[in-house]
Design an enzyme around this catalytic site. Structure first.
Site, mmCIF file in Angstrom:
data_model
loop_
_atom_site.group_PDB
_atom_site.id
_atom_site.type_symbol
_atom_site.label_atom_id
_atom_site.label_comp_id
_atom_site.label_asym_id
_atom_site.label_seq_id
_atom_site.Cartn_x
_atom_site.Cartn_y
_atom_site.Cartn_z
ATOM 1 C CB ALA A 38 -0.944 -0.014 1.202
ATOM 2 C CB ALA A 69 1.306 -11.783 1.428
ATOM 3 N N GLY A 71 -0.258 -16.735 0.012
ATOM 4 C CA GLY A 71 -1.230 -17.213 -0.967
ATOM 5 C C GLY A 71 -1.211 -16.451 -2.259
ATOM 6 N N GLY A 72 -1.423 -15.137 -2.185
ATOM 7 C CA GLY A 72 -1.362 -14.381 -3.415
ATOM 8 C C GLY A 72 -2.269 -13.175 -3.437
ATOM 9 C CD GLU A 137 -5.308 -17.994 -1.044
ATOM 10 O OE1 GLU A 137 -5.838 -17.106 -0.351
ATOM 11 O OE2 GLU A 137 -4.119 -17.965 -1.370
ATOM 12 C CG HIS A 258 -4.766 -18.095 8.120
ATOM 13 N ND1 HIS A 258 -4.693 -19.464 7.956
ATOM 14 C CD2 HIS A 258 -4.647 -17.560 6.879
ATOM 15 C CE1 HIS A 258 -4.517 -19.734 6.665
ATOM 16 N NE2 HIS A 258 -4.498 -18.594 5.990
ATOM 17 N NE ARG A 307 -8.102 -16.744 5.295
ATOM 18 C CZ ARG A 307 -7.244 -15.937 4.684
ATOM 19 N NH1 ARG A 307 -7.001 -14.735 5.175
ATOM 20 N NH2 ARG A 307 -6.643 -16.328 3.587
ATOM 21 C CG HIS A 385 -4.101 -14.018 8.650
ATOM 22 N ND1 HIS A 385 -2.753 -14.205 8.415
ATOM 23 C CD2 HIS A 385 -4.682 -13.918 7.417
ATOM 24 C CE1 HIS A 385 -2.535 -14.212 7.110
ATOM 25 N NE2 HIS A 385 -3.667 -14.022 6.478
ATOM 26 N NE ARG A 420 -7.543 -10.092 4.585
ATOM 27 C CZ ARG A 420 -6.785 -11.094 4.140
ATOM 28 N NH1 ARG A 420 -6.793 -11.394 2.852
ATOM 29 N NH2 ARG A 420 -6.039 -11.779 4.974
#
Ligand code: SIN
Length: 575
Positions: A38, A69, A71-72, A137, A258, A307, A385, A420
């Site tokens: 960001a 990070a 996963g992606g 995911e 998570h 999640r 997480h 999220r």
């Protein structure tokens, strides 16, 4: 939307951090606080549009959450996928607490933003036919997650962004710099900030930066809890700084846990190893100590449910069986269909090759802890997480304080709601930083003088209480919450907030920020008498749209923080 005041205890936290007067000063049109996806995206996109840009970061450039990070980054880039489908998955995960307009911005601008990241030099993984390799995911109904280096997506993005910053001499960087507080002018707009810098030559100790705008991109609050996937720098500083300057914090109770964090034993504290959801995306599944696949029947997506659903199911099973963790079985990943599942001896080499290619970072980490996922089950338990809430912003990253913008995990743009969706976080930082950079130059205020700081509300909490604070938050405001636990947490936090610091140092500044955010989080969690997304109340197990479709906002005026409930329409198409 209606606003109703709620009966929350006034938070006993300082309205300003005690700090020595500035020993040095400097000027920059815009200061970006934070150096993950960001912050660096905002700085790079502002280049050429404003005269001077300064990036300040608490550690070195790569020390924040982006680097970790795995996963992606999610975006509708695959054949047949559409932003509309990404929107639906995002809204469903967010459990009626998303801002629909913000979600639309995210999913529609996401693909272009990711392409731009590729043009910048980020090397995502590709399949053998040369197409971008996309995986799945939790909560996604399509393969939509771009990844790099197998499971090192954040590290690759961070590398590319730092390389670009190094080619931009007009962007100044100060590392090892903690933002202490914002400086405001007479109109209550941003006029600068105070910084504490460790060991940067002439800029050592506390200094003041005069500026015309601040972009907060300082990440989350994971260190509020004893076990987290977040690095040590995630102490909620940006949220606390914004609150003390008059910005609104929203949705703090929606902390995501998570589901599959490697369990390292009862005494393990701080940052814990993440086992990416992408491992389940590739076919791994959860089992209990008897080998039962307990996610079956819990949700249509089973092990790839959103999640919050998986974290709750694991916690339930842990509570039912008295075990401190469950297991992840990934010993069959990459097995060709022709190899019978039971024939482990013949298939180990192929599983091992798959792990080495697809999840090299996780493989190295689990092996370093004595667990080989090729042959062993991985012990997993939920851990903190991600903060879905944060500094409330509009669709252009503006906070309530003129000249203060927020983006990434520190912000609450409305895209995450109560939970999220996996791999939407890097995307949010990317998309909303681009948006900030497109409006901020045209909104830059004239230079103004900071008003003298009112020191009456200043204070500092002792760094010695940090460990106890984390235990209190984990045991009483963690995955599973109740009125009794949260009220206990409120009392204990109040006690900890009253332990004065003997030293004015980084440990005390960070701990004061942690206490500030924890107190607001626990209050909001106590007031939200329902279960929604990642907020799970054992005494109110159902979602209750009649009473709780909306947000808890906290603001601080003259050193007193107060909470209000802002009701809104539930927007996941479910209510
Ligand atoms: C993961 O790899 O499971 C984490 C991805 C995310 O937090 O979105």
């Amino acid at each position: 939307m209606t606003n109703r005041a709620v009966d929350a205890p006034a938070l006993r936290v300082p309205g300003r951090l005690t700090a020595p007067g500035p020993g040095w000063t400097t000027r920059s049109d815009v200061v970006v606080i934070g150096s993950g996806i960001a912050g660096l995206t905002a700085a790079l996109r502002l280049r050429g549009q404003v005269d001077k840009i300064l990036v300040v970061t608490k550690d070195v450039l790569a020390a924040g959450s982006t680097q970790w990070a795995q996963g992606g980054i999610a975006a509708a880039l695959g054949p047949g996928d559409t932003p509309d489908e990404h929107e639906i998955d995002t809204l469903v995960a967010g459990a009626g607490a998303c801002d629909l307009e913000a979600v639309r911005v995210l999913v529609n601008e996401g693909p272009e933003a990711v392409r731009e990241l590729i043009a910048l030099g980020t090397k995502f993984d590709h399949s053998s036919d040369g197409e971008l390799s996309l995986t799945r995911e939790g909560g996604h109904h399509r393969d939509r997650i771009a990844h790099a280096g197998g499971d090192a997506t954040g590290a690759e993005i961070q590398r590319a962004l730092i390389a670009a910053i190094e080619q931009a001499p007009e962007i100044e960087v100060i590392q090892h710099a903690l933002a202490v507080d914002l400086l405001l002018d007479e109109a209550g707009a941003v006029a600068g900030l105070t910084l504490h810098v460790m060991g940067e030559g002439q800029r050592d100790g506390v200094g003041a930066v005069h500026c015309r705008a601040v972009v907060l991109a300082s990440g989350g609050l994971g260190q509020v809890f004893s076990q987290t996937t977040n690095p040590a720098v995630s102490t909620g500083d940006g949220m606390a700084v914004a609150l003390r300057a008059g910005a609104t914090l929203r949705d703090l109770e929606f902390v995501q846990f998570h589901p599959t964090v490697m369990y390292l034993g009862p005494d393990s504290r701080g940052q814990q190893p993440l086992i990416s959801e992408a491992v389940r995306g590739e076919g791994a599944f959860l089992v209990d100590f008897e080998g039962n696949r307990f996610m079956r029947g819990v949700h249509e997506l089973a092990d790839l449910a959103p999640r919050d659903v998986v974290a709750k199911a694991i916690t339930r099973r842990m509570n039912e069986t008295g075990h401190p963790h469950m297991w992840l079985d990934a010993r069959h990943l990459g097995l060709p269909a022709s190899v019978p599942y039971g024939d482990r001896a013949a298939s180990e080499a192929s599983v091992s090759r798959f792990w080495e290619r697809r999840f090299p970072t996780i493989l190295a980490t689990t092996r370093s802890h004595g667990v080989d996922p090729v042959t062993d089950l991985i012990p997993v338990a939920p851990a903190c997480h991600y903060a879905s809430g944060g500094v409330r912003t509009d669709l252009w990253g503006r906070s309530d304080v003129p000249g203060l913008y927020a983006t990434g995990e520190v912000a609450c743009s409305g895209v995450h709601g109560a939970n999220r969706l996996a791999s939407n976080s890097l995307l949010e930082g990317l998309v909303f930083s681009r948006r900030i950079a497109s409006v901020l130059p045209g909104e830059l205020r004239p230079w103004s003088e900071p008003v003298a700081v009112d020191r009456r509300t200043a204070g500092l909490v002792s760094g010695s209480v940090r460990r106890e604070l984390q235990e209190v938050m984990t045991s009483r405001a963690g995955v599973l919450r109740s009125a009794v636990g949260l009220s206990d947490a409120g009392l204990l936090l109040d006690k900890l907030a009253g332990v004065p610091a003997a030293l004015v140092d980084q440990e005390s500044w960070e701990t004061t920020n942690l206490v500030t955010i924890s107190a607001a989080l626990a209050d909001a969690a106590a007031l939200r008498e329902e279960t929604r997304g990642s907020h799970w109340r054992e005494d109110f197990p159902e979602r209750d749209d009649a009473h709780w479709a909306g947000h808890f906002d906290v603001v601080m005026t003259d050193g007193v923080a107060t909470m209000a409930f802002v009701s809104s329409q539930a927007s996941d198409g479910m209510a």
